[in-house]
Design a protein around this motif. Structure first.
Motif, PDB file in Angstrom:
ATOM      1  N   GLU A 185      10.299  -5.411   3.135  1.00 59.89           N
ATOM      2  CA  GLU A 185      10.000  -4.355   4.097  1.00 59.89           C
ATOM      3  C   GLU A 185      11.054  -4.237   5.200  1.00 59.89           C
ATOM      4  O   GLU A 185      11.058  -3.250   5.951  1.00 59.89           O
ATOM      5  CB  GLU A 185       8.623  -4.600   4.710  1.00 59.89           C
ATOM      6  N   LYS A 186      11.948  -5.218   5.294  1.00 57.24           N
ATOM      7  CA  LYS A 186      13.009  -5.143   6.293  1.00 57.24           C
ATOM      8  C   LYS A 186      14.164  -4.248   5.842  1.00 57.24           C
ATOM      9  O   LYS A 186      15.027  -3.891   6.643  1.00 57.24           O
ATOM     10  CB  LYS A 186      13.544  -6.546   6.601  1.00 57.24           C
ATOM     11  N   LYS A 221       7.229  -1.426  -3.600  1.00 58.48           N
ATOM     12  CA  LYS A 221       6.968  -2.856  -3.422  1.00 58.48           C
ATOM     13  C   LYS A 221       6.807  -3.517  -4.791  1.00 58.48           C
ATOM     14  O   LYS A 221       7.396  -4.584  -5.051  1.00 58.48           O
ATOM     15  CB  LYS A 221       5.707  -3.040  -2.569  1.00 58.48           C
ATOM     16  N   SER A 234       7.404 -10.147   0.675  1.00 53.44           N
ATOM     17  CA  SER A 234       6.957  -8.843   1.172  1.00 53.44           C
ATOM     18  C   SER A 234       7.607  -8.517   2.510  1.00 53.44           C
ATOM     19  O   SER A 234       8.060  -7.387   2.744  1.00 53.44           O
ATOM     20  CB  SER A 234       5.432  -8.837   1.296  1.00 53.44           C
ATOM     21  N   GLN A 235       7.662  -9.492   3.388  1.00 56.71           N
ATOM     22  CA  GLN A 235       8.286  -9.282   4.696  1.00 56.71           C
ATOM     23  C   GLN A 235       9.770  -8.969   4.550  1.00 56.71           C
ATOM     24  O   GLN A 235      10.297  -8.068   5.227  1.00 56.71           O
ATOM     25  CB  GLN A 235       8.091 -10.522   5.571  1.00 56.71           C
ATOM     26  N   PRO A 247       4.245   6.160   5.039  1.00 55.74           N
ATOM     27  CA  PRO A 247       4.833   4.833   5.240  1.00 55.74           C
ATOM     28  C   PRO A 247       5.755   4.814   6.447  1.00 55.74           C
ATOM     29  O   PRO A 247       6.567   5.708   6.637  1.00 55.74           O
ATOM     30  CB  PRO A 247       5.607   4.593   3.949  1.00 55.74           C
ATOM     31  N   ARG A 248       5.605   3.799   7.263  1.00 51.46           N
ATOM     32  CA  ARG A 248       6.458   3.648   8.441  1.00 51.46           C
ATOM     33  C   ARG A 248       7.683   2.794   8.132  1.00 51.46           C
ATOM     34  O   ARG A 248       8.680   2.871   8.814  1.00 51.46           O
ATOM     35  CB  ARG A 248       5.663   3.018   9.586  1.00 51.46           C
ATOM     36  N   VAL A 249       7.564   1.935   7.126  1.00 46.77           N
ATOM     37  CA  VAL A 249       8.681   1.093   6.716  1.00 46.77           C
ATOM     38  C   VAL A 249       8.807   1.174   5.198  1.00 46.77           C
ATOM     39  O   VAL A 249       7.922   1.669   4.511  1.00 46.77           O
ATOM     40  CB  VAL A 249       8.455  -0.377   7.147  1.00 46.77           C
ATOM     41  N   GLU A 274       5.896  -0.337   2.301  1.00 52.77           N
ATOM     42  CA  GLU A 274       4.770  -0.877   3.070  1.00 52.77           C
ATOM     43  C   GLU A 274       3.547  -1.013   2.183  1.00 52.77           C
ATOM     44  O   GLU A 274       3.292  -0.176   1.319  1.00 52.77           O
ATOM     45  CB  GLU A 274       4.467   0.031   4.259  1.00 52.77           C
ATOM     46  N   GLY A 275       2.779  -2.052   2.397  1.00 52.90           N
ATOM     47  CA  GLY A 275       1.562  -2.257   1.618  1.00 52.90           C
ATOM     48  C   GLY A 275       1.871  -2.752   0.219  1.00 52.90           C
ATOM     49  O   GLY A 275       2.695  -3.641   0.011  1.00 52.90           O
ATOM     50  N   CYS A 276       1.216  -2.140  -0.776  1.00 56.35           N
ATOM     51  CA  CYS A 276       1.399  -2.566  -2.171  1.00 56.35           C
ATOM     52  C   CYS A 276       1.603  -1.338  -3.043  1.00 56.35           C
ATOM     53  O   CYS A 276       0.884  -1.132  -4.018  1.00 56.35           O
ATOM     54  CB  CYS A 276       0.187  -3.377  -2.636  1.00 56.35           C
ATOM     55  N   VAL A 279      14.758   2.282   4.611  1.00 54.18           N
ATOM     56  CA  VAL A 279      13.988   3.055   3.635  1.00 54.18           C
ATOM     57  C   VAL A 279      14.895   3.665   2.563  1.00 54.18           C
ATOM     58  O   VAL A 279      14.646   3.504   1.360  1.00 54.18           O
ATOM     59  CB  VAL A 279      13.178   4.160   4.341  1.00 54.18           C
TER      60      VAL A 279
END
Length: 436
Positions: free
Chosen positions: A367-368, A234, A363-364, A223-225, A228-230, A371
Motif C-alpha cells: 500500500e506504500k 492487492k 500489505s503495508q 481507494p485512498r491508497v 487498499e483493503g483486499c 497508485v
C-alpha cells in the motif's frame, strides 16, 4: 472413470435441472406457492450443474473410497457455493441466499447442514447417477445431442444476460416491486419493457435479499491508497509475491531434506510456483475477513482448504498436461499420492503464519506504492505471467509429444524443440511423470 467433454456438458444441464426442481419444490413446500428459484428464467440452477461437473472431474478416482469421496465432495461443492455467493454479492451488491439463522454457518453463504447434504449427493452422483446418466446419453446419436447442447447453451447465455441486466437495474431504494419499477423507469429506457420487469419481479420474489438496501459499511468506497483493503491489485500483488516466495521455500526445503538443489518452478521463465501464488491470493481473499480469528481457526481452515486445493491442482495438471508434478505415494497417510496428511498440516501452519505474520507486513508495504506505479507494475507482471503460462503449457505439451515419438510438424513445434529440449524441461520439472 474419466468423462468426456460431451458427457460433462450433459451432466451440467441435467444436474442444473435437478437442482432447479429441488429448489422449486422446497420453496413451494415452504411458501405454499410456486417460486422459480434459479438465477436464470429457465428451469435451471447453474450452481448445481457447476458443482456436479467439479465433482465429476476431480473425484471419480475416489469412487471406491467412500469416506474420502464424501469429504472431497463436501469440500468442493461447499467451496463453489461459498465462492458463488461472495462473487454474486460482489457483482450485484446483493446477497442471494442467507443461512445466518442456521447452526454452524459461515457468513450466511454456507452451513454445515447443506455441506453434509452436498457430500452425500457427491457420493450418490459418482457411484450411481453419473454412470446411469452417461448410459442414457448414449441412447441417441451424438450429433443430435451436440445440436441440443448448442441450442441449450445459446438460450442459457441469452437468459444469463437478460437476468444480469435486470438485476443490475434493481436500485437500493425500496424493497417493494412498485418502487423498483418506478426507479427503473427513471434510470434506463433499455429496461423499460414488460419482460425485464417480469424478470425483476421474479428475482425479488425468489431472492428477497436482493431487494434490501445495502448497509453503509458495505458501500464501495473510492481507494485512498494503492491496493487498499483486499481488492484486485492487492490480490494480484500477493499472487506474484507468493509465487516467488513459494518457489524459494520449496527449493530450500528440498535442499534440506534431500540434499538436492532442484527447480520447483511451475513456469519456464523465472522462479515462480503458480500453486503457491494462486494459494496466497485465493486463501487471502477467503480468510481476509476472518484474519482476527484465533490461530486454531485459521489453522483448521488452512488445513482443509490447502489440502483440497493441492488435490484439485494435481488432478487438473494431470488432465490438462498428462503429467504428474508431485507424488506423495511413499509418504504415510496420502490420498492417491496427490496429498498427504503431513503436508495438509503444513498448509494449516502456513495459513496461520501468512495471515497473522507475513500478510499484514506485506500489505503495508504494497500500500506504500504510488497508485499509478503500483497499477503499472501489476499490469506488466500480469502480461508477463500470462505469456509465461502459455509458453510453459506449449513447452510441456511438446515435451509430451516428443516422448511419444511425434516429430515437429509446425514452426511452433520447431521453435519449442530448439528452445525447450528435453534436458531443459527435465531440469525445470525434475519430478515430472508422464501419464499419457
Amino acid at each position: 472413470m474419466q468423462y468426456t467433454f460431451y458427457e460433462l456438458v450433459w451432466l451440467y444441464y441435467i444436474y442444473s435441472f435437478i437442482g432447479w426442481v429441488a429448489e422449486a419444490g422446497a420453496a413451494a413446500c415452504k411458501r405454499h406457492t410456486f417460486v422459480n428459484r434459479g438465477f436464470v428464467n429457465g428451469p435451471l440452477c447453474p450452481i448445481y450443474g457447476a458443482g456436479a461437473v467439479a465433482v465429476a472431474v476431480f473425484l471419480p478416482e475416489l469412487k471406491h473410497r467412500i469416506a474420502f469421496l464424501f469429504l472431497g465432495g463436501m469440500i468442493i461443492t461447499t467451496f463453489i457455493e461459498y465462492l458463488t455467493g461472495r462473487l454474486m454479492e460482489k457483482l450485484f451488491q446483493r446477497k442471494w441466499w442467507d443461512y445466518s439463522k442456521e447452526r454452524f454457518q459461515l457468513d450466511g453463504y454456507i452451513c454445515l447442514k447443506n455441506s453434509v447434504l452436498w457430500g452425500i449427493c457427491s457420493v450418490a452422483m459418482i457411484c450411481f447417477f453419473n454412470p446411469l446418466f452417461c448410459e442414457g446419453i448414449l441412447w441417441f446419436p451424438q450429433w443430435i445431442g451436440e445440436i441440443v447442447l448448442w441450442v441449450l447453451s445459446g438460450l442459457l447465455i441469452v437468459d444469463y444476460i437478460g437476468s444480469a441486466l435486470a438485476v443490475l437495474g434493481l436500485k437500493k431504494k425500496g424493497g417493494r416491486i412498485e418502487q423498483i419499477t418506478k426507479e427503473l423507469r427513471r434510470t434506463s429506457r433499455i429496461l423499460e419493457n414488460a419482460l425485464t420487469r417480469q424478470i425483476q419481479k421474479r428475482m425479488v420474489k425468489a431472492f428477497p435479499n436482493i431487494g434490501q438496501e445495502k448497509s453503509i459499511e458495505q458501500e464501495k468506497c473510492a481507494p485512498r491508497v494503492f491496493a487498499e483493503g483486499c481488492g484486485f491489485y492487492k490480490l494480484a500483488s500477493l499472487f506474484f509475491i507468493g509465487a516467488f516466495l513459494g518457489d524459494i521455500v520449496e527449493t530450500v526445503f528440498c535442499l534440506l531434506t534431500t540434499g538436492r538443489l532442484m527447480s520447483r518452478s511451475s513456469v519456464v521463465y523465472g522462479p515462480f510456483s503458480l500453486v503457491w501464488g494462486i494459494a496466497c491470493a485465493v486463501l487471502t481473499w477467503i480468510l481476509y475477513r476472518y484474519r482476527e480469528k484465533s490461530d486454531r481457526y485459521i489453522f483448521l481452515c488452512g488445513t482443509f482448504l490447502g489440502g483440497a486445493y493441492e488435490y484439485i491442482c494435481s488432478v487438473f495438471t494431470e488432465l490438462a498436461f498428462g503429467t504428474v508434478f508431485w507424488d506423495y505415494s511413499k509418504i504415510p497417510f496420502n490420498l492417491g499420492g496427490r496429498i498427504n496428511l503431513l503436508y495438509c498440516f503444513f498448509w494449516g501452519i502456513a495459513a496461520v503464519v501468512w495471515m497473522k505474520g507475513i500478510y499484514p507486513k506485506l500489505s503495508q508495504w504494497i500500500e506504500k506504492l504510488p497508485v499509478k506505479l503500483g497499477k503499472l507494475l501489476c499490469i506488466c507482471m500480469l502480461v508477463f505471467m500470462s505469456v509465461n503460462v502459455v509458453v510453459s503449457a506449449l513447452a510441456l505439451n511438446r515435451y509430451t509429444e516428443r516422448q511419444a515419438g511425434k516429430e515437429a510438424e509446425t514452426a511452433v513445434s520447431v521453435f519449442l524443440d530448439e528452445h525447450f529440449p528435453d534436458a531443459r524441461m527435465e531440469h525445470i520439472y525434475p519430478n515430472i511423470i508422464l501419464t499419457q
